[in-house]
Scaffold this motif. Structure first.
Motif, PDB file in Angstrom:
ATOM      1  N   GLY A 135     -45.329  -5.598 -19.114  1.00 29.66           N
ATOM      2  CA  GLY A 135     -46.479  -4.992 -19.777  1.00 29.66           C
ATOM      3  C   GLY A 135     -46.211  -3.741 -20.601  1.00 29.66           C
ATOM      4  N   TYR A 136     -44.971  -3.239 -20.630  1.00 30.20           N
ATOM      5  CA  TYR A 136     -44.695  -2.026 -21.400  1.00 30.20           C
ATOM      6  C   TYR A 136     -44.510  -2.330 -22.877  1.00 30.20           C
ATOM      7  CZ  TYR A 136     -44.033   0.067 -16.829  1.00 30.20           C
ATOM      8  OH  TYR A 136     -44.235   0.503 -15.552  1.00 30.20           O
ATOM      9  N   LEU A 137     -44.038  -3.540 -23.203  1.00 29.69           N
ATOM     10  CA  LEU A 137     -44.012  -4.032 -24.575  1.00 29.69           C
ATOM     11  C   LEU A 137     -45.176  -4.993 -24.741  1.00 29.69           C
ATOM     12  CD1 LEU A 137     -40.218  -4.715 -25.203  1.00 29.69           C
ATOM     13  CD2 LEU A 137     -41.604  -2.819 -26.055  1.00 29.69           C
ATOM     14  N   PHE A 138     -45.978  -4.806 -25.773  1.00 24.61           N
ATOM     15  CA  PHE A 138     -47.183  -5.633 -25.943  1.00 24.61           C
ATOM     16  C   PHE A 138     -47.431  -5.876 -27.422  1.00 24.61           C
ATOM     17  CE2 PHE A 138     -48.258  -1.170 -25.433  1.00 24.61           C
ATOM     18  CZ  PHE A 138     -49.011  -0.892 -26.565  1.00 24.61           C
ATOM     19  N   ASP A 139     -48.224  -6.892 -27.675  1.00 20.35           N
ATOM     20  CA  ASP A 139     -48.587  -7.282 -29.046  1.00 20.35           C
ATOM     21  C   ASP A 139     -47.345  -7.430 -29.914  1.00 20.35           C
ATOM     22  OD1 ASP A 139     -51.185  -7.151 -28.205  1.00 20.35           O
ATOM     23  OD2 ASP A 139     -51.566  -5.166 -29.046  1.00 20.35           O
ATOM     24  N   GLY A 140     -46.384  -8.152 -29.366  1.00 11.25           N
ATOM     25  CA  GLY A 140     -45.153  -8.407 -30.105  1.00 11.25           C
ATOM     26  C   GLY A 140     -44.066  -7.408 -29.766  1.00 11.25           C
ATOM     27  N   ASP A 141     -44.094  -6.249 -30.413  1.00 12.54           N
ATOM     28  CA  ASP A 141     -42.992  -5.295 -30.241  1.00 12.54           C
ATOM     29  C   ASP A 141     -43.522  -3.856 -30.186  1.00 12.54           C
ATOM     30  OD1 ASP A 141     -40.309  -4.624 -29.955  1.00 12.54           O
ATOM     31  OD2 ASP A 141     -39.953  -4.476 -32.108  1.00 12.54           O
ATOM     32  N   GLN A 142     -44.754  -3.713 -29.720  1.00 11.22           N
ATOM     33  CA  GLN A 142     -45.355  -2.385 -29.695  1.00 11.22           C
ATOM     34  C   GLN A 142     -45.206  -1.739 -28.313  1.00 11.22           C
ATOM     35  OE1 GLN A 142     -49.323  -2.095 -31.330  1.00 11.22           O
ATOM     36  NE2 GLN A 142     -48.998  -3.890 -32.653  1.00 11.22           N
ATOM     37  N   CYS A 143     -45.244  -0.411 -28.323  1.00  6.14           N
ATOM     38  CA  CYS A 143     -45.203   0.349 -27.069  1.00  6.14           C
ATOM     39  C   CYS A 143     -45.826   1.713 -27.316  1.00  6.14           C
ATOM     40  CB  CYS A 143     -43.776   0.492 -26.531  1.00  6.14           C
ATOM     41  SG  CYS A 143     -42.631   1.281 -27.684  1.00  6.14           S
ATOM     42  N   GLU A 144     -46.104   2.393 -26.244  1.00  2.00           N
ATOM     43  CA  GLU A 144     -46.753   3.708 -26.381  1.00  2.00           C
ATOM     44  C   GLU A 144     -46.167   4.681 -25.356  1.00  2.00           C
ATOM     45  OE1 GLU A 144     -51.080   5.865 -25.673  1.00  2.00           O
ATOM     46  OE2 GLU A 144     -51.000   3.678 -25.979  1.00  2.00           O
ATOM     47  N   PHE A 145     -45.796   5.859 -25.853  1.00  4.46           N
ATOM     48  CA  PHE A 145     -45.286   6.941 -25.019  1.00  4.46           C
ATOM     49  C   PHE A 145     -46.197   8.160 -25.164  1.00  4.46           C
ATOM     50  CE2 PHE A 145     -41.623   4.482 -26.532  1.00  4.46           C
ATOM     51  CZ  PHE A 145     -41.048   4.100 -25.336  1.00  4.46           C
ATOM     52  N   GLY A 146     -46.098   9.050 -24.215  1.00  2.00           N
ATOM     53  CA  GLY A 146     -46.902  10.260 -24.323  1.00  2.00           C
ATOM     54  C   GLY A 146     -46.412  11.348 -23.388  1.00  2.00           C
ATOM     55  N   VAL A 147     -46.955  12.526 -23.589  1.00  2.06           N
ATOM     56  CA  VAL A 147     -46.611  13.660 -22.736  1.00  2.06           C
ATOM     57  C   VAL A 147     -47.820  14.573 -22.643  1.00  2.06           C
ATOM     58  CG1 VAL A 147     -45.698  15.067 -24.644  1.00  2.06           C
ATOM     59  CG2 VAL A 147     -44.916  15.490 -22.296  1.00  2.06           C
ATOM     60  N   ASP A 148     -47.975  15.149 -21.476  1.00  4.91           N
ATOM     61  CA  ASP A 148     -48.993  16.187 -21.285  1.00  4.91           C
ATOM     62  C   ASP A 148     -48.261  17.504 -21.066  1.00  4.91           C
ATOM     63  OD1 ASP A 148     -51.472  17.466 -20.771  1.00  4.91           O
ATOM     64  OD2 ASP A 148     -51.095  17.301 -18.623  1.00  4.91           O
ATOM     65  N   VAL A 149     -48.482  18.453 -21.943  1.00  7.41           N
ATOM     66  CA  VAL A 149     -47.868  19.777 -21.849  1.00  7.41           C
ATOM     67  C   VAL A 149     -48.962  20.755 -21.459  1.00  7.41           C
ATOM     68  CG1 VAL A 149     -46.561  21.569 -23.034  1.00  7.41           C
ATOM     69  CG2 VAL A 149     -46.195  19.161 -23.622  1.00  7.41           C
ATOM     70  N   MET A 150     -48.935  21.186 -20.215  1.00 10.09           N
ATOM     71  CA  MET A 150     -49.965  22.100 -19.717  1.00 10.09           C
ATOM     72  C   MET A 150     -49.361  23.491 -19.563  1.00 10.09           C
ATOM     73  SD  MET A 150     -51.729  23.863 -17.246  1.00 10.09           S
ATOM     74  CE  MET A 150     -51.143  23.424 -15.625  1.00 10.09           C
ATOM     75  N   VAL A 151     -49.820  24.404 -20.418  1.00  8.96           N
ATOM     76  CA  VAL A 151     -49.372  25.792 -20.376  1.00  8.96           C
ATOM     77  C   VAL A 151     -50.352  26.575 -19.518  1.00  8.96           C
ATOM     78  CG1 VAL A 151     -48.829  27.858 -21.711  1.00  8.96           C
ATOM     79  CG2 VAL A 151     -48.343  25.582 -22.655  1.00  8.96           C
ATOM     80  N   PRO A 152     -49.907  27.167 -18.403  1.00 14.37           N
ATOM     81  CA  PRO A 152     -50.832  27.911 -17.538  1.00 14.37           C
ATOM     82  C   PRO A 152     -51.498  29.039 -18.282  1.00 14.37           C
ATOM     83  CG  PRO A 152     -48.708  27.574 -16.447  1.00 14.37           C
ATOM     84  CD  PRO A 152     -48.540  27.176 -17.884  1.00 14.37           C
ATOM     85  N   HIS A 153     -52.723  29.366 -17.874  1.00 13.99           N
ATOM     86  CA  HIS A 153     -53.443  30.476 -18.471  1.00 13.99           C
ATOM     87  C   HIS A 153     -52.696  31.775 -18.213  1.00 13.99           C
ATOM     88  CE1 HIS A 153     -56.914  28.146 -19.605  1.00 13.99           C
ATOM     89  NE2 HIS A 153     -57.031  27.675 -18.377  1.00 13.99           N
ATOM     90  N   THR A 154     -52.701  32.640 -19.203  1.00 12.97           N
ATOM     91  CA  THR A 154     -52.029  33.935 -19.056  1.00 12.97           C
ATOM     92  C   THR A 154     -52.916  34.937 -18.327  1.00 12.97           C
ATOM     93  OG1 THR A 154     -52.824  34.593 -21.254  1.00 12.97           O
ATOM     94  CG2 THR A 154     -50.635  33.599 -21.116  1.00 12.97           C
ATOM     95  N   ASN A 155     -54.204  34.637 -18.190  1.00 14.17           N
ATOM     96  CA  ASN A 155     -55.099  35.531 -17.454  1.00 14.17           C
ATOM     97  C   ASN A 155     -55.214  35.051 -16.017  1.00 14.17           C
ATOM     98  OD1 ASN A 155     -55.645  37.012 -19.767  1.00 14.17           O
ATOM     99  ND2 ASN A 155     -57.328  35.674 -20.361  1.00 14.17           N
ATOM    100  N   TRP A 156     -54.911  35.921 -15.067  1.00 11.97           N
ATOM    101  CA  TRP A 156     -54.999  35.552 -13.663  1.00 11.97           C
ATOM    102  C   TRP A 156     -55.432  36.754 -12.860  1.00 11.97           C
ATOM    103  CZ3 TRP A 156     -51.813  38.628 -10.860  1.00 11.97           C
ATOM    104  CH2 TRP A 156     -50.687  39.145 -11.518  1.00 11.97           C
ATOM    105  N   GLU A 157     -55.927  36.488 -11.691  1.00 10.52           N
ATOM    106  CA  GLU A 157     -56.415  37.562 -10.818  1.00 10.52           C
ATOM    107  C   GLU A 157     -56.152  37.193  -9.371  1.00 10.52           C
ATOM    108  OE1 GLU A 157     -60.697  39.496  -9.523  1.00 10.52           O
ATOM    109  OE2 GLU A 157     -60.372  38.907 -11.596  1.00 10.52           O
ATOM    110  N   VAL A 158     -55.645  38.150  -8.606  1.00  8.37           N
ATOM    111  CA  VAL A 158     -55.401  37.972  -7.185  1.00  8.37           C
ATOM    112  C   VAL A 158     -56.085  39.115  -6.450  1.00  8.37           C
ATOM    113  CG1 VAL A 158     -53.691  37.859  -5.344  1.00  8.37           C
ATOM    114  CG2 VAL A 158     -53.185  36.831  -7.570  1.00  8.37           C
ATOM    115  N   VAL A 159     -56.995  38.779  -5.544  1.00  7.12           N
ATOM    116  CA  VAL A 159     -57.708  39.779  -4.752  1.00  7.12           C
ATOM    117  C   VAL A 159     -57.232  39.664  -3.312  1.00  7.12           C
ATOM    118  CG1 VAL A 159     -59.941  40.653  -3.981  1.00  7.12           C
ATOM    119  CG2 VAL A 159     -59.710  39.639  -6.264  1.00  7.12           C
TER     120      VAL A 159
END
Length: 313
Positions: free
Chosen positions: A144-168
């Motif tokens: 199932g990774y190759l479909f519709d003949g010779d197509q495929c799809e890749f991706g990435v999620d790049v999550m940059v943490p927030h620079t604002n934080w607080e610790v009480v």
């Protein structure tokens, strides 16, 4: 040479639709003809996507359709993320990476997710995984990774943490959490306000401010008492402070009673310079019960809890 680390979690992710349900930091690349891509990019070359944005930075997805031989990726799909150095305004950028390969047959994403954030900088602008998915598995259309003949799809999620934080945090094991103050000849005091010596509790310096005839004419029949940060102490804008405060008066008339406790829970903002009591005790009651034989007033203040707040920026 591109390098990878093995600290990751591998899973299958169900999606609601082929292009839906993804966070804004996710970038997807659909390849219309994988065979043509392989002829253009050998095992030593990677195909780079256009730049995309996440966390105010620019990134590129890098795909090795035959595996990255230089990073022990032979026989696997290799995937990386490259930080565009032109978008960097700091010396270090932290990012959590999740790589995915679309499986049309199961309508799921095969994913590899980093457990720890990766540190991107000028010396190390690329992070990824050299062994995302075996080529034997990926190249078999039945999976199932190759479909519709010779197509495929890749991706990435790049999550940059927030620079604002607080610790009480709350410190309930305070060292030297009491402060005693004796005000001599109380009935003869003429100044509007008297300030105690500076004392250190809970990581800060404090002073007490005593108004023997009341803070204002409204409270002229009462003693006013306030806790203040000492001169030189600063509080960041918007910072809140929490404390449990107990004040003790010595009582000399009735030996069965030795003190009066007043407990207070209170949030303090940086815009408010002090906190306490406008009408702490009536002056008539104070003179009858709380002054010793020499006419002195003995105060003791105790902190049971003091909070500290750390935050950035």
């Amino acid at each position: 040479m591109l390098k990878t680390e093995k600290s990751c979690v591998v899973s299958d992710s169900t999606i609601t639709s082929k292009f839906g349900g993804r966070p804004p930091s996710t970038y997807s690349m659909k390849i219309q003809s994988l065979s043509q891509l392989k002829t253009l990019f050998t095992g030593t070359d990677g195909f780079k996507s256009r730049t995309f944005s996440s966390g105010k930075h620019k990134w590129r997805l890098v795909i090795y359709p035959k595996g990255n031989e230089k990073d022990n990726g032979t026989g696997f799909i290799s995937m990386y993320v490259e930080l565009d150095s032109k978008s960097v305004t700091t010396s270090l950028v932290l990012a959590y990476l999740t790589f995915f390969v679309y499986n049309k047959m199961e309508n799921k994403y095969f994913t590899i997710q980093d457990v720890e954030p990766k540190q991107f900088n000028a010396l190390r602008p690329v992070w990824g995984s050299s062994q995302v998915l075996p080529l034997d598995t990926f190249n078999d259309p039945k999976n199932g990774y190759l479909f519709d003949g010779d197509q495929c799809e890749f991706g990435v999620d790049v999550m940059v943490p927030h620079t604002n934080w607080e610790v009480v945090s709350f410190d309930q094991k305070l060292i030297n959490h009491k402060f005693s103050w004796t005000v001599n000849k109380f009935s003869k005091l003429k100044d509007h306000c008297y300030v105690s010596n500076k004392f250190f509790i809970g990581g800060r310096n404090w002073v007490l401010k005593l108004y023997p005839k009341g803070y204002s004419t409204t409270y002229s029949k009462s003693l006013s008492l306030f806790l203040h940060l000492a001169d030189g102490e600063t509080v960041k804008a918007g910072e809140m402070m929490y404390f449990v405060l107990i004040c003790e008066f010595s009582i000399h008339l009735d030996p069965r009673l030795h003190s009066v406790f007043i407990a207070v829970n209170h949030w303090r903002e940086d815009s408010f310079q002090g906190w306490g009591w406008f009408a702490f005790v009536a002056l008539a009651k104070l003179e009858k019960a709380y002054l010793d034989k020499e006419g002195s007033l003995k105060l003791e203040i105790e902190f049971e809890v003091v909070s500290t707040t750390k935050y950035s920026p």
